[in-house]
Design an enzyme around this catalytic site. Structure first.
Site, mmCIF file in Angstrom:
data_model
loop_
_atom_site.group_PDB
_atom_site.id
_atom_site.type_symbol
_atom_site.label_atom_id
_atom_site.label_comp_id
_atom_site.label_asym_id
_atom_site.label_seq_id
_atom_site.Cartn_x
_atom_site.Cartn_y
_atom_site.Cartn_z
ATOM 1 N N LYS A 141 -9.429 -38.967 111.365
ATOM 2 C CA LYS A 141 -8.870 -37.965 110.753
ATOM 3 C C LYS A 141 -8.042 -38.106 109.537
ATOM 4 C CE LYS A 141 -5.185 -35.743 112.994
ATOM 5 N NZ LYS A 141 -4.187 -35.821 111.555
ATOM 6 N N HIS B 163 -3.199 -23.051 105.068
ATOM 7 C CA HIS B 163 -2.687 -21.583 105.553
ATOM 8 C C HIS B 163 -2.205 -20.962 104.143
ATOM 9 C CE1 HIS B 163 0.899 -19.665 108.175
ATOM 10 N NE2 HIS B 163 -0.149 -18.871 107.519
ATOM 11 N N ASP B 164 -3.106 -20.045 103.748
ATOM 12 C CA ASP B 164 -3.072 -19.324 102.277
ATOM 13 C C ASP B 164 -3.772 -18.170 102.520
ATOM 14 O OD1 ASP B 164 -2.617 -19.246 99.645
ATOM 15 O OD2 ASP B 164 -2.575 -21.312 99.332
ATOM 16 N N ILE B 165 -3.756 -17.557 101.197
ATOM 17 C CA ILE B 165 -4.396 -16.212 101.263
ATOM 18 C C ILE B 165 -5.996 -16.518 101.312
ATOM 19 C CG2 ILE B 165 -2.752 -15.138 99.679
ATOM 20 C CD1 ILE B 165 -4.358 -15.597 97.273
ATOM 21 N N PRO B 166 -6.814 -15.427 101.812
ATOM 22 C CA PRO B 166 -8.012 -15.783 102.094
ATOM 23 C C PRO B 166 -8.835 -16.370 100.925
ATOM 24 C CG PRO B 166 -7.457 -13.771 103.070
ATOM 25 C CD PRO B 166 -6.325 -14.002 102.320
ATOM 26 N N ARG C 12 -0.109 -39.212 124.529
ATOM 27 C CA ARG C 12 0.639 -40.308 124.644
ATOM 28 C C ARG C 12 0.437 -40.939 126.063
ATOM 29 N NH1 ARG C 12 1.191 -39.254 120.190
ATOM 30 N NH2 ARG C 12 3.039 -38.817 118.891
ATOM 31 N N GLY D 84 -3.019 -41.065 117.478
ATOM 32 C CA GLY D 84 -2.403 -41.109 116.336
ATOM 33 C C GLY D 84 -1.333 -42.656 116.704
ATOM 34 N N ARG D 85 -0.131 -42.228 116.569
ATOM 35 C CA ARG D 85 0.724 -43.358 116.821
ATOM 36 C C ARG D 85 0.597 -44.198 117.979
ATOM 37 N NH1 ARG D 85 5.697 -39.595 114.888
ATOM 38 N NH2 ARG D 85 4.267 -38.106 115.763
ATOM 39 N N LYS E 228 -4.905 -28.523 107.171
ATOM 40 C CA LYS E 228 -4.648 -27.391 107.775
ATOM 41 C C LYS E 228 -3.944 -26.250 106.658
ATOM 42 C CE LYS E 228 -1.753 -29.984 111.499
ATOM 43 N NZ LYS E 228 -1.845 -31.335 110.886
ATOM 44 N N THR F 147 1.756 -28.946 118.144
ATOM 45 C CA THR F 147 2.085 -29.547 119.472
ATOM 46 C C THR F 147 3.591 -30.199 119.355
ATOM 47 O OG1 THR F 147 0.817 -31.214 118.653
ATOM 48 C CG2 THR F 147 0.014 -30.156 120.491
ATOM 49 N N ASP G 9 -2.599 -41.766 109.290
ATOM 50 C CA ASP G 9 -1.388 -41.013 108.853
ATOM 51 C C ASP G 9 -0.631 -42.137 107.858
ATOM 52 O OD1 ASP G 9 -1.922 -38.397 109.622
ATOM 53 O OD2 ASP G 9 -1.233 -39.128 111.308
ATOM 54 N N ASP H 242 -8.096 -32.970 107.954
ATOM 55 C CA ASP H 242 -6.638 -32.252 108.747
ATOM 56 C C ASP H 242 -5.750 -31.861 107.450
ATOM 57 O OD1 ASP H 242 -4.873 -31.380 110.346
ATOM 58 O OD2 ASP H 242 -4.340 -33.434 111.064
HETATM 59 O O1 C5P Z 1 0.961 -40.008 115.855
HETATM 60 P P1 C5P Z 1 0.535 -38.749 116.751
HETATM 61 O O2 C5P Z 1 -0.275 -38.890 118.082
HETATM 62 O O3 C5P Z 1 1.746 -37.656 116.915
HETATM 63 O O4 C5P Z 1 -0.475 -38.038 115.617
HETATM 64 C C1 C5P Z 1 -0.664 -36.745 115.921
HETATM 65 C C2 C5P Z 1 -1.663 -36.261 114.610
HETATM 66 O O5 C5P Z 1 -2.410 -35.000 114.965
HETATM 67 C C3 C5P Z 1 -0.908 -36.133 113.637
HETATM 68 O O6 C5P Z 1 -2.102 -36.657 112.292
HETATM 69 C C4 C5P Z 1 -0.761 -34.658 113.421
HETATM 70 O O7 C5P Z 1 -0.726 -34.392 111.912
HETATM 71 C C5 C5P Z 1 -1.848 -34.002 113.939
HETATM 72 N N1 C5P Z 1 -1.743 -32.781 114.501
HETATM 73 C C6 C5P Z 1 -0.928 -32.353 115.288
HETATM 74 N N2 C5P Z 1 -0.670 -31.307 115.704
HETATM 75 C C7 C5P Z 1 -1.602 -30.237 115.582
HETATM 76 C C8 C5P Z 1 -2.674 -30.540 114.532
HETATM 77 C C9 C5P Z 1 -2.541 -31.765 114.059
HETATM 78 O O8 C5P Z 1 -0.131 -33.315 115.669
HETATM 79 N N3 C5P Z 1 -1.465 -28.979 115.998
#
Ligand code: C5P
Length: 242
Positions: free
Chosen positions: A42, A73-76, A186, A214-215, A71, A128, A20, A69
């Site tokens: 990703k 979200h739109d019309i079909p 985490r 991610g982080r 995501k 999440t 990211d 990634d």
């Molecule tokens: O840094 P962190 O662990 O929060 O990164 C989570 C990654 O997962 C981000 O790139 C975020 O866009 C992605 N993600 C998410 N929740 C979702 C789908 C994707 O956090 N439902």
């Protein structure tokens, strides 16, 4: 038994690293550093909007797989065109919001049906970062995740993004071939924007097919030390895993 970094645990194949970052140098440096551990990376809107399709090609050339990634979200019809564009990039996984509805999800599955080497089609359930679904504040995220996973399953998609807590029910209802991708991983309770979270071991042990790091990795000052800690933990935790 003590395992070193040279004994990479197979659970690393179930890890997806979230890229990211905005700087191309940063993104590619992460791929290069983590590639010995990780196969899946990703690419989300931040990196894709900055660096475009060329970034996907470069990651592929570095021998890794790409989860795009964005995501949708739109019309079909627009989602279907988006999927076709993702297919041309040869990404291995792509996702859509399940809330775009059963009709849109069905048209995606039908579009990809005849393709060779098609990407895995994954639906996002409840982000999440939500403690509860904002569209139904009295509803539970678990119940909604299960319901949206049902839409994705019925439509013929390959799996969902959900939190670790929802994996057992989704696996039980829709079977082990219906994949689960778990973000918000985490080492301790998050103090950032994520809410429904789990540790890497917890998420893998409940049966997540992939966990997204991610982080926890890319925000660490010592990512290689985190990799080594995770590797040790994977070896220690494997006896209870899937
Ligand atoms: O840094 P962190 O662990 O929060 O990164 C989570 C990654 O997962 C981000 O790139 C975020 O866009 C992605 N993600 C998410 N929740 C979702 C789908 C994707 O956090 N439902």
């Amino acid at each position: 038994m003590h395992r070193t970094a040279f004994h990479r645990h197979p659970w690393w194949d179930r890890v997806i690293v979230a890229l990211d970052q905005t700087s191309l140098l940063d993104v590619l440096t992460w791929v290069e550093r983590l590639r010995p551990w990780v196969t899946w990376f990703k690419v989300g809107p931040v990196a894709f909007l900055r660096h475009g399709p060329a970034l996907i090609h470069t990651i592929h050339q570095m021998g890794a797989r790409v989860f795009l990634d964005l995501k949708f979200h739109d019309i079909p019809s627009v989602m279907e065109s988006g999927l076709r564009a993702a297919y041309h990039l040869r990404v291995e996984m792509v996702n859509f919001h399940a809330l775009s509805g059963p009709e849109a999800l069905r048209s995606l599955a039908q579009t990809a049906q005849a393709w060779l080497d098609r990407p895995l089609l994954i639906a996002v359930t409840v982000l999440t970062s939500h403690d509860w679904p904002p569209w139904d504040p009295r509803g539970s995220p678990e119940a909604w995740a299960e319901r949206l996973a049902g839409w994705a399953f019925e439509a013929g998609l390959d799996g969902v993004v959900c939190s670790a807590g929802e994996v057992p029910t989704i696996r039980q209802k829709y079977g082990p071939d219906f994949r689960t991708v778990v973000p918000s991983v985490r080492l301790e309770a998050p103090t950032d924007d994520q809410r429904r979270w789990a540790t890497p071991i917890e998420a893998l042990q409940v049966g997540a097919d992939w966990i997204v790091l991610g982080r926890v990795l890319t925000g660490s000052l010592e990512p290689m030390a985190v990799c080594e800690q995770l590797n040790e933990a994977f070896w220690a935790g494997e006896q209870i895993g899937r």
